[in-house]
Scaffold this active site. Structure first.
Site, PDB file in Angstrom:
ATOM      1  N   ARG A 203       0.844  -1.196   0.000  1.00 20.98           N
ATOM      2  CA  ARG A 203       0.000   0.000   0.000  1.00 20.98           C
ATOM      3  C   ARG A 203       0.875   1.239   0.000  1.00 20.98           C
ATOM      4  O   ARG A 203       2.082   1.150   0.214  1.00 20.98           O
ATOM      5  CB  ARG A 203      -0.898   0.014   1.220  1.00 20.98           C
ATOM      6  CG  ARG A 203      -0.095   0.145   2.497  1.00 20.98           C
ATOM      7  CD  ARG A 203      -0.955   0.554   3.644  1.00 20.98           C
ATOM      8  NE  ARG A 203      -0.176   0.512   4.877  1.00 20.98           N
ATOM      9  CZ  ARG A 203      -0.680   0.692   6.079  1.00 20.98           C
ATOM     10  NH1 ARG A 203      -1.955   0.903   6.227  1.00 20.98           N
ATOM     11  NH2 ARG A 203       0.089   0.652   7.130  1.00 20.98           N
TER      12      ARG A 203
ATOM     13  N   GLU B  49      -2.243   8.700   5.459  1.00 22.21           N
ATOM     14  CA  GLU B  49      -0.836   8.981   5.771  1.00 22.21           C
ATOM     15  C   GLU B  49      -0.015   9.261   4.515  1.00 22.21           C
ATOM     16  O   GLU B  49       0.941   8.523   4.198  1.00 22.21           O
ATOM     17  CB  GLU B  49      -0.224   7.836   6.586  1.00 22.21           C
ATOM     18  CG  GLU B  49      -0.871   7.674   7.954  1.00 22.21           C
ATOM     19  CD  GLU B  49      -0.217   6.610   8.818  1.00 22.21           C
ATOM     20  OE1 GLU B  49       0.481   5.740   8.258  1.00 22.21           O
ATOM     21  OE2 GLU B  49      -0.408   6.637  10.045  1.00 22.21           O
TER      22      GLU B  49
ATOM     23  N   PHE C 231      -1.269  -9.271  13.682  1.00 23.51           N
ATOM     24  CA  PHE C 231      -0.750  -9.279  15.055  1.00 23.51           C
ATOM     25  C   PHE C 231      -0.844  -7.903  15.713  1.00 23.51           C
ATOM     26  O   PHE C 231      -0.258  -7.656  16.758  1.00 23.51           O
ATOM     27  CB  PHE C 231       0.703  -9.776  15.077  1.00 23.51           C
ATOM     28  CG  PHE C 231       0.841 -11.157  14.497  1.00 23.51           C
ATOM     29  CD1 PHE C 231       0.020 -12.193  14.925  1.00 23.51           C
ATOM     30  CD2 PHE C 231       1.775 -11.415  13.506  1.00 23.51           C
ATOM     31  CE1 PHE C 231       0.135 -13.470  14.388  1.00 23.51           C
ATOM     32  CE2 PHE C 231       1.896 -12.686  12.961  1.00 23.51           C
ATOM     33  CZ  PHE C 231       1.070 -13.713  13.403  1.00 23.51           C
TER      34      PHE C 231
ATOM     35  N   GLU D  32      -5.615   7.972  14.755  1.00 23.75           N
ATOM     36  CA  GLU D  32      -5.205   6.590  15.032  1.00 23.75           C
ATOM     37  C   GLU D  32      -4.210   6.564  16.178  1.00 23.75           C
ATOM     38  O   GLU D  32      -3.314   7.415  16.237  1.00 23.75           O
ATOM     39  CB  GLU D  32      -4.462   5.977  13.833  1.00 23.75           C
ATOM     40  CG  GLU D  32      -5.256   5.709  12.608  1.00 23.75           C
ATOM     41  CD  GLU D  32      -4.361   5.089  11.518  1.00 23.75           C
ATOM     42  OE1 GLU D  32      -3.318   4.479  11.852  1.00 23.75           O
ATOM     43  OE2 GLU D  32      -4.699   5.239  10.346  1.00 23.75           O
TER      44      GLU D  32
HETATM   45  C1  GAL Z   1      -0.865   3.374  10.464  1.00 19.69           C
HETATM   46  C2  GAL Z   1      -1.791   3.139   9.284  1.00 19.69           C
HETATM   47  C3  GAL Z   1      -2.871   2.138   9.619  1.00 19.69           C
HETATM   48  C4  GAL Z   1      -2.270   0.921  10.276  1.00 19.69           C
HETATM   49  C5  GAL Z   1      -1.480   1.347  11.472  1.00 19.69           C
HETATM   50  C6  GAL Z   1      -0.864   0.193  12.211  1.00 19.69           C
HETATM   51  O1  GAL Z   1       0.309   3.994  10.098  1.00 19.69           O
HETATM   52  O2  GAL Z   1      -2.398   4.342   8.895  1.00 19.69           O
HETATM   53  O3  GAL Z   1      -3.552   1.787   8.442  1.00 19.69           O
HETATM   54  O4  GAL Z   1      -1.440   0.292   9.357  1.00 19.69           O
HETATM   55  O5  GAL Z   1      -0.446   2.201  11.063  1.00 19.69           O
HETATM   56  O6  GAL Z   1      -0.097   0.627  13.303  1.00 19.69           O
END
Ligand code: GAL
Length: 715
Positions: A160, A199, A405, A355
């Protein structure tokens, strides 16, 4: 080893050839600059700026990827979301292949159903545009859109976040899918926010593909206007690099020795702008159909390839992703630094923690699980520092794929797990804390953060490999955190008049605007404290005429005759006005005082007997200079001296206690108290505990590891 580029950097990919002789007018592949700059000039703080419409509660939830699950699981998810108090989920971020199975053919049945179910349950949606993963058909048809690394490796599908941001096919396809989504869901009752892409800049910040080279040339034409200007700005008389035609210019790909630093710096600027143009393209397409605010998730202090100061002007609400470096004992301090920077990007307005993780991630060398209570401490620290939303990656843990995980709100172990119980508790705590929403953090101390300076400083062939901008930023932030001082971050050209003290721990590159701004701040009564290797170059990584630090010589009242970096492991003693004998490492300078006073001198080392720390009264203010690396208690001592000189009171800190105050428009003060230590501490504030509604006396305690949110009695 050299990996000299052997293909022609001048030619567009055959299938999509276009004329490169007049790059500026080639609108079809306008890579970046015009879109980014036009938009930056426009008044983009539109009526949409503000906050997510809907509930006045703090937003709580996370990424939700129902495409990985059967429908019956969706129903269970929604039940559990309600149990936990979830009121916002981010949907669709990785769903391009599902909603556009063939180019131009849309199938919205999955999203229709999920969004209707969520709306029916009263759970709002942050709708993602899925453009971080173009579908397999895209790669088959447009392989020339694949990014190329600096070393010349063309990256393949199966992951991705990989595409050339300058690819016209990608630009067109991403705008088309964003537009189709906005048209369909712009008035859907569940949708309260748009989440463009994911991101930007990670994992690919710079691409060295042919489209990017073309885009770079256009960007350069826009910036410099003529080759003469470019040759002068890049100093191409050095090592015989003069350009006679625009199409001789390549991206600064891996070469035999180091590349021209000005070219590399401009390529970084271009790359950030090229990504930003992708965002702007999608954002504007959404705006044509949908009224909700639009964001894209930043990675505030951890994305080296994007200049967020520029980006922050373009989003309606700033949002941020943050993950602990779990093995670091001070990971909560780094979290606070990231949150303070995010708030600063948001101009002090509330922002979205888009997030973070409930427990371990899956991509660090050792993925350490969070300890009991850490989830609440981490979340509350973001809230304390201005976030009005607490979202996680992700709601339900994936059973397959790269992130199986990774922790989630609902882990594989299900609702009987500690994580789930802590998630539900957090949902209830945030529910009780709604009244602090919209209040603002106040800071009288700022740290200068210049992404351009970091880009430049981190290039090769600096006077010492021990010069690391990030290390100094962390060290100064940590000293201030330990002292309980809340800080904002500022761009060098920002209005600094509201700050009693401004620290510039690592400001290697400073342009004329920034240096005159800092001078003006000090002249107007501010206190500036600058650490070594700052003000050394201007915007093209060029040393201004005369002695270092050309951009700061006047305000600091000194010049530097020669850098005197130390050998690995060597230290130097400092003595002088301060009581303690401090120890420096890494760096020293041969300082010539030109108006400044030495408050401390070197006892030994290459600058023995010469000034180590100076202060210069200039106008109504003063400017400090620290010419070596101090750490721990010594650095805290220096910081206290500077703060005290400016009248900023420093209370005796309680080890491990984080206390940040947010102030509402009506003057109500909310203090979030987070105890990172194992022993209890007194909260030191009178008021009402928002979780229990009970009164709190100043000597009330916050238990080891616990959090409290207190509405203060005093206004
Ligand atoms: C972020 C990303 C998410 C997921 C996450 C895992 O950087 O935007 O899609 O991959 O990390 O920690």
């Amino acid at each position: 080893m050299s990996t000299q580029h052997t293909g022609s950097p001048l030619a567009a990919p055959a299938e999509h050839a276009f004329d490169v002789s007049d790059p500026v007018t080639d609108a079809a592949t306008d890579a970046s600059s015009a879109a980014a700059r036009d938009s930056a000039a426009a008044p983009t703080t539109s009526a949409r700026s503000g906050w997510i419409p809907g509930t006045s509660a703090i937003r709580f939830g996370g990424d939700y990827n129902p495409e990985q699950w059967p429908r019956e699981t969706w129903l269970e998810d929604i039940e559990l979301m309600r149990e936990a108090g979830v009121n916002l989920v981010s949907v669709g971020i990785f769903s391009w292949a599902l909603i556009e199975p063939r180019e131009g053919e849309y199938d919205f049945s999955f999203l229709d159903e999920v969004l209707d179910l969520l709306a029916g349950a009263g759970i709002d949606v942050d709708l993602g545009t899925p453009t971080t993963v173009p579908p397999a058909w895209f790669w088959k048809k447009y392989p020339q859109s694949r990014p190329v690394t600096r070393e010349g490796v063309t990256l393949g599908f199966g992951s991705r976040g990989l595409v050339s941001p300058s690819s016209p096919e990608y630009r067109a396809a991403s705008v088309a899918v964003a537009s189709a989504l906005a048209e369909r869901y712009g008035s859907h009752p569940a949708v309260v926010l748009w989440h463009v892409h994911n991101e930007y800049g990670a994992p690919i910040g710079e691409s060295y593909d042919d489209y990017s080279v073309l885009g770079f040339r256009r960007w350069l034409q826009d910036r410099y206007g003529s080759l003469e200007q470019l040759n002068s700005a890049w100093g191409t008389s050095f090592w015989g690099q003069r350009y006679g035609e625009w199409d001789e210019i390549d991206a600064p790909r891996q070469s035999a020795s180091i590349s021209n630093p000005a070219q590399r710096l401009d390529f970084k600027r271009f790359s950030s702008d090229a990504l930003l143009a992708c965002f702007i393209g999608e954002r504007d397409a959404i705006r044509r159909h949908a009224p909700q605010p639009i964001t894209t998730n930043f990675m505030a202090t951890s994305c080296p390839s994007v200049d967020y100061w520029t980006w922050a002007r373009e989003v309606d609400i700033v949002s941020n992703d943050h993950y602990l470096t779990a093995e670091r004992d001070d990971n909560h301090v780094m979290l606070a630094m990231d949150a303070d920077f995010t708030r600063s990007l948001a101009g002090g307005r509330p922002w979205i923690l888009m997030e973070h993780s409930t427990s371990a991630v899956n991509w660090q060398p050792r993925n350490i699980a969070k300890r009991s209570g850490e989830l609440a401490r981490n979340s509350l620290s973001h809230v304390a520092r201005g976030s009005d939303a607490v979202l996680f990656f992700q709601f339900r843990a994936s059973r397959f794929g790269a992130e199986k995980f990774h922790s989630a709100m609902l882990p594989h172990a299900g609702t009987s797990s500690r994580t789930w119980r802590e998630v539900v508790q957090l949902g209830s705590l945030l529910g009780a804390a709604s009244s602090l929403r919209g209040s603002r953090v106040e800071a009288s101390v700022a740290i200068v953060w210049s992404t351009e300076s970091f880009w430049a400083q981190d290039l090769e062939w600096r006077p010492s490999v021990d010069l690391a901008h990030r290390e100094r930023m962390e060290a100064f932030y940590t000293a201030l955190w330990n002292l309980g001082v809340t800080v904002d971050y500022v761009h060098p050209s920002a209005d600094l008049s509201g700050y009693a003290v401004v620290f510039a721990p690592s400001l290697y590159l400073l342009d004329d605007e920034g240096s005159s701004n800092l001078r003006g701040y000090v002249a107007g009564g501010g206190t500036l404290a600058v650490s070594y290797f700052s003000g050394i170059v201007s915007s093209n990584d060029d040393v201004p005429a005369g002695a270092y630090p050309g951009q700061l010589r006047e305000v600091l009242g000194l010049s530097i005759e020669e850098f005197l970096p130390l050998k690995s492991g060597d230290t130097v003693g400092l003595s002088g006005a301060t009581d303690a004998a401090w120890t420096g490492s890494v760096w020293s300078d041969a300082i010539v005082l030109e108006g400044a006073t030495a408050v401390s001198s070197y006892v030994d080392g290459p600058a023995a007997g010469q000034p180590a720390i100076t202060v210069n009264d200039s106008g109504d203010g003063s400017a400090w200079y620290l010419s070596t690396r101090l750490d721990g208690a010594d650095l805290e001592g220096f910081v206290v001296d500077v703060l005290t000189s400016a009248g900023v009171a420093v209370q005796p800190p309680v080890v491990g206690l984080e206390r940040v105050t947010r102030v509402a428009d009506d003057g109500t003060r909310y203090t979030v108290v987070i105890n990172h230590a194992e022993t209890s501490a007194s909260v030191g504030i009178e008021g009402t505990d928002l979780a229990t509604g009970e009164p709190v006396a100043a000597d009330a305690v916050v238990a080891g590891g616990a959090v409290r949110i207190i509405r203060e009695s005093r206004h």
